[in-house]
Structures are given as C-alpha cells and as structure tokens.
Design a protein around this motif. Structure first.
Motif, PDB file in Angstrom:
ATOM      1  N   VAL A   1      20.086  37.911  26.171  1.00 45.03           N
ATOM      2  CA  VAL A   1      21.406  38.528  26.410  1.00 45.03           C
ATOM      3  C   VAL A   1      22.471  37.449  26.587  1.00 45.03           C
ATOM      4  CG1 VAL A   1      22.776  39.915  28.007  1.00 45.03           C
ATOM      5  CG2 VAL A   1      20.477  40.661  27.360  1.00 45.03           C
ATOM      6  N   SER A   2      22.215  36.490  27.467  1.00 45.22           N
ATOM      7  CA  SER A   2      23.207  35.439  27.714  1.00 45.22           C
ATOM      8  C   SER A   2      23.373  34.552  26.489  1.00 45.22           C
ATOM      9  CB  SER A   2      22.813  34.605  28.934  1.00 45.22           C
ATOM     10  OG  SER A   2      21.494  34.100  28.810  1.00 45.22           O
ATOM     11  N   GLY A   3      22.286  34.325  25.750  1.00 43.27           N
ATOM     12  CA  GLY A   3      22.374  33.502  24.542  1.00 43.27           C
ATOM     13  C   GLY A   3      23.226  34.156  23.472  1.00 43.27           C
ATOM     14  N   LEU A   4      23.061  35.458  23.268  1.00 44.68           N
ATOM     15  CA  LEU A   4      23.856  36.156  22.253  1.00 44.68           C
ATOM     16  C   LEU A   4      25.330  36.186  22.643  1.00 44.68           C
ATOM     17  CD1 LEU A   4      23.994  37.755  19.631  1.00 44.68           C
ATOM     18  CD2 LEU A   4      23.499  39.836  20.955  1.00 44.68           C
ATOM     19  N   LEU A   5      25.611  36.447  23.914  1.00 40.96           N
ATOM     20  CA  LEU A   5      27.007  36.466  24.367  1.00 40.96           C
ATOM     21  C   LEU A   5      27.658  35.092  24.181  1.00 40.96           C
ATOM     22  CD1 LEU A   5      26.689  38.608  27.635  1.00 40.96           C
ATOM     23  CD2 LEU A   5      27.610  39.322  25.412  1.00 40.96           C
ATOM     24  N   LEU A   6      26.929  34.039  24.530  1.00 46.62           N
ATOM     25  CA  LEU A   6      27.463  32.698  24.363  1.00 46.62           C
ATOM     26  C   LEU A   6      27.613  32.362  22.882  1.00 46.62           C
ATOM     27  CD1 LEU A   6      28.400  30.037  25.574  1.00 46.62           C
ATOM     28  CD2 LEU A   6      26.003  29.319  25.721  1.00 46.62           C
ATOM     29  N   ALA A   7      26.700  32.838  22.045  1.00 44.30           N
ATOM     30  CA  ALA A   7      26.793  32.594  20.610  1.00 44.30           C
ATOM     31  C   ALA A   7      28.060  33.203  20.024  1.00 44.30           C
ATOM     32  CB  ALA A   7      25.564  33.161  19.906  1.00 44.30           C
ATOM     33  N   LEU A   8      28.448  34.371  20.518  1.00 36.90           N
ATOM     34  CA  LEU A   8      29.687  35.002  20.052  1.00 36.90           C
ATOM     35  C   LEU A   8      30.899  34.138  20.406  1.00 36.90           C
ATOM     36  CD1 LEU A   8      28.912  38.686  21.104  1.00 36.90           C
ATOM     37  CD2 LEU A   8      28.918  37.769  18.781  1.00 36.90           C
ATOM     38  N   VAL A   9      30.859  33.533  21.595  1.00 41.10           N
ATOM     39  CA  VAL A   9      31.944  32.640  22.003  1.00 41.10           C
ATOM     40  C   VAL A   9      31.962  31.393  21.129  1.00 41.10           C
ATOM     41  CG1 VAL A   9      32.858  31.222  23.875  1.00 41.10           C
ATOM     42  CG2 VAL A   9      31.918  33.493  24.370  1.00 41.10           C
ATOM     43  N   VAL A  10      30.789  30.822  20.892  1.00 45.32           N
ATOM     44  CA  VAL A  10      30.698  29.577  20.118  1.00 45.32           C
ATOM     45  C   VAL A  10      31.179  29.787  18.685  1.00 45.32           C
ATOM     46  CG1 VAL A  10      29.110  27.856  19.170  1.00 45.32           C
ATOM     47  CG2 VAL A  10      28.866  28.616  21.541  1.00 45.32           C
ATOM     48  N   VAL A  11      30.751  30.878  18.059  1.00 41.54           N
ATOM     49  CA  VAL A  11      31.164  31.102  16.676  1.00 41.54           C
ATOM     50  C   VAL A  11      32.662  31.392  16.595  1.00 41.54           C
ATOM     51  CG1 VAL A  11      30.749  33.606  16.558  1.00 41.54           C
ATOM     52  CG2 VAL A  11      30.472  32.200  14.513  1.00 41.54           C
ATOM     53  N   SER A  12      33.214  32.030  17.605  1.00 44.35           N
ATOM     54  CA  SER A  12      34.666  32.261  17.637  1.00 44.35           C
ATOM     55  C   SER A  12      35.408  30.938  17.757  1.00 44.35           C
ATOM     56  CB  SER A  12      35.030  33.182  18.806  1.00 44.35           C
ATOM     57  OG  SER A  12      34.435  34.454  18.663  1.00 44.35           O
ATOM     58  N   MET A  13      34.893  30.032  18.571  1.00 50.81           N
ATOM     59  CA  MET A  13      35.493  28.699  18.681  1.00 50.81           C
ATOM     60  C   MET A  13      35.377  27.943  17.351  1.00 50.81           C
ATOM     61  SD  MET A  13      33.947  27.646  22.423  1.00 50.81           S
ATOM     62  CE  MET A  13      34.459  25.929  22.280  1.00 50.81           C
ATOM     63  N   ARG A  14      34.234  28.058  16.710  1.00 48.03           N
ATOM     64  CA  ARG A  14      33.978  27.333  15.461  1.00 48.03           C
ATOM     65  C   ARG A  14      34.904  27.813  14.354  1.00 48.03           C
ATOM     66  NH1 ARG A  14      28.928  24.932  13.908  1.00 48.03           N
ATOM     67  NH2 ARG A  14      29.405  23.419  12.281  1.00 48.03           N
ATOM     68  N   GLN A  15      35.228  29.104  14.370  1.00 49.18           N
ATOM     69  CA  GLN A  15      36.056  29.681  13.312  1.00 49.18           C
ATOM     70  C   GLN A  15      37.541  29.722  13.669  1.00 49.18           C
ATOM     71  OE1 GLN A  15      33.179  29.666  10.975  1.00 49.18           O
ATOM     72  NE2 GLN A  15      34.779  30.970  10.178  1.00 49.18           N
TER      73      GLN A  15
ATOM     74  N   LEU B   1      17.095  27.642  27.832  1.00 47.68           N
ATOM     75  CA  LEU B   1      16.788  28.548  26.728  1.00 47.68           C
ATOM     76  C   LEU B   1      18.030  29.284  26.247  1.00 47.68           C
ATOM     77  CD1 LEU B   1      13.352  30.090  27.813  1.00 47.68           C
ATOM     78  CD2 LEU B   1      13.791  28.297  26.127  1.00 47.68           C
ATOM     79  N   THR B   2      18.927  29.620  27.171  1.00 47.91           N
ATOM     80  CA  THR B   2      20.175  30.286  26.790  1.00 47.91           C
ATOM     81  C   THR B   2      21.002  29.401  25.870  1.00 47.91           C
ATOM     82  OG1 THR B   2      20.323  31.652  28.781  1.00 47.91           O
ATOM     83  CG2 THR B   2      22.388  31.145  27.662  1.00 47.91           C
ATOM     84  N   LEU B   3      21.190  28.160  26.253  1.00 45.02           N
ATOM     85  CA  LEU B   3      22.002  27.248  25.454  1.00 45.02           C
ATOM     86  C   LEU B   3      21.364  26.983  24.093  1.00 45.02           C
ATOM     87  CD1 LEU B   3      23.033  24.665  28.210  1.00 45.02           C
ATOM     88  CD2 LEU B   3      24.348  26.608  27.347  1.00 45.02           C
ATOM     89  N   ASN B   4      20.048  26.810  24.096  1.00 50.93           N
ATOM     90  CA  ASN B   4      19.351  26.569  22.836  1.00 50.93           C
ATOM     91  C   ASN B   4      19.455  27.775  21.911  1.00 50.93           C
ATOM     92  OD1 ASN B   4      16.501  26.706  21.241  1.00 50.93           O
ATOM     93  ND2 ASN B   4      17.141  24.588  21.530  1.00 50.93           N
ATOM     94  N   ALA B   5      19.225  28.969  22.453  1.00 50.48           N
ATOM     95  CA  ALA B   5      19.304  30.183  21.645  1.00 50.48           C
ATOM     96  C   ALA B   5      20.720  30.411  21.134  1.00 50.48           C
ATOM     97  CB  ALA B   5      18.839  31.384  22.461  1.00 50.48           C
ATOM     98  N   ALA B   6      21.721  30.134  21.971  1.00 52.28           N
ATOM     99  CA  ALA B   6      23.114  30.337  21.572  1.00 52.28           C
ATOM    100  C   ALA B   6      23.482  29.464  20.381  1.00 52.28           C
ATOM    101  CB  ALA B   6      24.039  30.037  22.747  1.00 52.28           C
ATOM    102  N   ALA B   7      22.970  28.240  20.360  1.00 52.24           N
ATOM    103  CA  ALA B   7      23.275  27.337  19.246  1.00 52.24           C
ATOM    104  C   ALA B   7      22.740  27.891  17.935  1.00 52.24           C
ATOM    105  CB  ALA B   7      22.679  25.956  19.522  1.00 52.24           C
ATOM    106  N   PHE B   8      21.502  28.338  17.928  1.00 54.95           N
ATOM    107  CA  PHE B   8      20.909  28.863  16.701  1.00 54.95           C
ATOM    108  C   PHE B   8      21.523  30.206  16.317  1.00 54.95           C
ATOM    109  CE2 PHE B   8      17.709  25.750  17.842  1.00 54.95           C
ATOM    110  CZ  PHE B   8      17.301  25.262  16.604  1.00 54.95           C
TER     111      PHE B   8
END
Length: 233
Positions: free
Chosen positions: A34-48, A107-114
């Motif tokens: 859950v935390s990884g997916l939420l963080l991934a949404l933030v990361v991809v928004s920053m990337r784009q 694990l959250t940070l690692n999952a968020a990156a992928f």
C-alpha cells in the motif's frame, strides 16, 4: 529411507510459530504494498512534472533502489540509519518494533521505485493530448495527473504491477536477516530445533506458492475490472 512426519511441525509451539510467521509476512507485505504504491504515484508524478529538480530527485531515487540489492537496503536502514537518529527517536522505534519498522520502510522504498517505472511506462503509452486536454479544462498539473493521466496509466500497468507485487511478497523473506519473525524466520527456527528440514520448508513453500497464485488471481481480477473487454479477448 526418508522419514517424513509433518505432524511433528504442525502442532504445539511449532504450529504457533508458523501461524505467527505467516501473519507477520502478510501484514508486512500488505503494509509495504500500500505505502509503496502510494509513493510510486508521487514519484512518477515528480518524474513527469517537467521540473528539473523534481525529475533529478525522482530519477536518483529510482536509480538507487533499482540497482542496490534489497538486502543491502534493509541493512542500511536497520544498522545504519539508527546511528544518525536522535536518541529519543531510537528509543521510540525500539519500543515499537524496530525490525518491522525498518524492513517496512526498506521494502516500501524499493517497491515504490519499481512500481513507479511501471506506472511511468503506462503514462508514456498515453497520448500527450490527455494531459494537454486536462490542463486546457483548467485542471492543475496535480489534479490532471490524479484524475486523468494516472487512472489510465494504471489500467495499462496492472500486469507489470502484479509481477512487482509477487516480487515484493517474496522479498518479505529477506526480513529474517534482521530477526523479524516472518514465515521464513519461523521455518528456520523450527528446522534448527526439530531437524525436520524437508517438512518445515515444504510447508513454507506451499504457503508462498498458494499466496502467489492468489496474488496473480487478484491481479487478473483487477485487470478485468479496469478493462472489462480484457476478460473476453
């Protein structure tokens, strides 16, 4: 002749250890997912975002966590990070289960990156006019990503996200390296006492196998829900 006795590890305190380990594995996976997916949404928004600073930070974040082994990341958080924290923080973390907290963060940070890379691939598969149209309607960049771009990207990214979820679930076994009593740790403890190596690891393997197939089924159902035509193609 091989003497198998599954009953020796499926009763008494050994059974309690297996149940507790399975529970900790599932809780750790669910929390990190859950935390990884939420963080991934933030990361991809920053990337784009098109902003150089945010792009550089998100790119560095993804690069580090995709190229450093997960076990090393866990060790950094568990053994290294506490050394730079204030003593009051260390005391609070130790009182609330430092093993779980630090492995969850790792694990959250690692999952968020992928996951962010899977979502970014989904975003890149969309026409740029999607963002342009949303902005033309008066939506801010954040709202355009949240309500227009990311929901469509998520539909495309479900299969690779399912694979990442499987990887994350199996990665929970790395927590045994720092003493978190998840299933692999419990199996190792039981094996050390009972010497029932085949039986206990067979039980652990069945648990991981069943849960992995359940995750694949959930991923397929999620994919069909987001795209009903997928299920009849």
């Amino acid at each position: 002749m091989l003497d198998l006795n599954f009953g020796a590890v499926l009763n008494g305190r050994y059974l309690d250890w297996l149940i507790a380990g399975a529970y900790n594995t599932l809780v750790l996976f669910a929390a990190a997912w859950v935390s990884g997916l939420l963080l991934a949404l933030v990361v991809v928004s920053m990337r784009q975002s098109g902003l150089a600073g945010l792009h550089a930070v998100s790119k560095g974040f993804v690069g580090y966590h995709r190229n450093v082994p997960g076990l090393v990341q866990i060790f950094i958080w568990y053994f290294g990070v506490p050394q730079v924290l204030p003593e009051a923080w260390q005391a609070w973390i130790n009182a609330h289960g430092s093993e779980f907290i630090f492995v969850w963060i790792a694990l959250t940070l690692n999952a968020a990156a992928f996951m962010s890379e899977d979502l970014r691939s989904g975003v890149r598969s969309l026409s740029p006019t999607q963002m342009e149209a949303a902005r033309a309607l008066g939506l801010s960049y954040a709202k355009a990503m949240r309500f227009v771009v990311l929901p469509q990207a998520l539909r495309v990214a479900v299969p690779p996200l399912t694979n990442q979820s499987l990887g994350l679930f199996k990665a929970t076994s790395l927590a045994m390296a720092i003493g978190l009593a998840e299933l692999t740790y419990a199996a190792h403890q039981i094996e050390s006492e009972s010497f029932r190596t085949f039986e206990v690891y067979a039980i652990a393997s069945i648990f991981y196998w069943v849960c992995s197939f359940a995750l694949m089924g959930i991923g397929h159902a999620w994919s069909v829900r987001l795209d009903p035509l997928r299920g009849v193609r």
